[in-house]
Design a protein around this motif. Structure first.
Motif: not given
Length: 291
Positions: A205-206, A214-217, A242-245
């Motif tokens: 993170y960061g 804020r995009s953490a799963p 906010a994430l992709e595979l």
């Protein structure tokens, strides 16, 4: 006196009988005036509508018997479906432990109960006025502690365990997989999310090459499965809008190293949108453990 005479062969009825006879004959005439006049050809054409009542009852009974027979056939064929899915039956997690109890609910309930009864006893609304001071003394801090624990509470995630996986859990699950399963299926206090330290190191993170916090799963569920080759697998289901595979695939090696040793991590798409699965496959076989 008025004498009544009648012709021979006729019968003279009293007045009230004649009046009743006239009413009945008039009602008969009015009922038959509204009936349609049908010719003989029309009567022949409409004769098929005259179905005996016994025939209708017999046909209705046959239909009901046919429906019951079809229902019996369907119920007799259902056990084969159940038997086919018996190997993948879900085992409910009914094991009782203190870790599955919310201490925030317990503390808040006891504190509010003591405060309520203490105030009632203090104002002589409830009996036990001599104990009101003790109830108020202990009820207030218990209520405060209960509210604090409830605020910092992190609820456990659901766990889907299949019967074949439960049989392999003791022999094939590594200590780290067992610890992960126990940690995420109990109440935690002070953590923002489950596996917070692991996700912080894996996704950085960061930091450079990492993702924003804020995009953490978020871990939503875990599953215990057995692969086709007979290996035990613990599936972590994450929600990440906010994430992709590709973000998970780039960190597949980090999942393997963090949850190792004797672990192989595989990343895949979940069952619905924004869901991703991380399969932690155990490389420990049951034969090597028993030996």
């Amino acid at each position: 006196m008025v004498s009544l005479s009648a012709a021979s062969g006729t019968t003279v009825l009293p007045f009230h009988l004649r009046r009743l006879n006239n009413r009945q004959s008039g009602l008969y005439n009015r009922l038959h005036e509204n009936l349609p006049v049908c010719s003989s050809s029309q009567i022949k054409q409409q004769r098929w509508l005259n179905v005996p009542e016994t025939k209708l009852k017999r046909e209705t009974t046959l239909r009901r018997l046919g429906f019951v027979a079809r229902a019996a056939d369907s119920t007799s064929s259902s056990p084969s479906v159940v038997a086919a899915s018996g190997d993948k039956a879900l085992i409910p997690d009914d094991e009782f432990t203190l870790a599955k109890i919310s201490f925030g609910v317990i503390g808040l309930g006891l504190g509010v109960s003591l405060l309520s009864y203490g105030f009632g006893a203090y104002f002589n609304i409830l009996p036990g006025s001599e104990w009101s001071a003790i109830m108020l003394t202990y009820g207030f801090p218990l209520a405060i502690i209960g509210m604090a624990l409830k605020y910092a509470e992190l609820k456990p995630v659901p766990c889907l365990s299949y019967a074949d996986a439960v049989k392999l859990r003791e022999s094939s699950a590594t200590p780290i997989l067992t610890q992960v399963r126990n940690d995420v299926t109990r109440y935690r206090y002070g953590d923002e999310q489950h596996l917070e330290e692991a996700l912080k190191r894996i996704f950085q993170y960061g930091l450079g090459g990492g993702i924003p916090r804020r995009s953490a799963p978020t871990l939503t569920m875990i599953k215990e499965e057995v692969l086709t080759d007979g290996r035990y697998c613990l599936v972590l289901v994450f929600e990440a809008k906010a994430l992709e595979l590709s973000d998970f695939e780039k960190r597949q090696a980090k999942f393997t190293s963090f949850f190792g040793p004797n672990i192989t991590a595989e990343v895949g798409k979940g069952e619905s949108e924004n869901l991703y699965e991380v399969r932690l496959i155990s490389n420990v076989s049951a034969s090597s453990t028993t030996s």
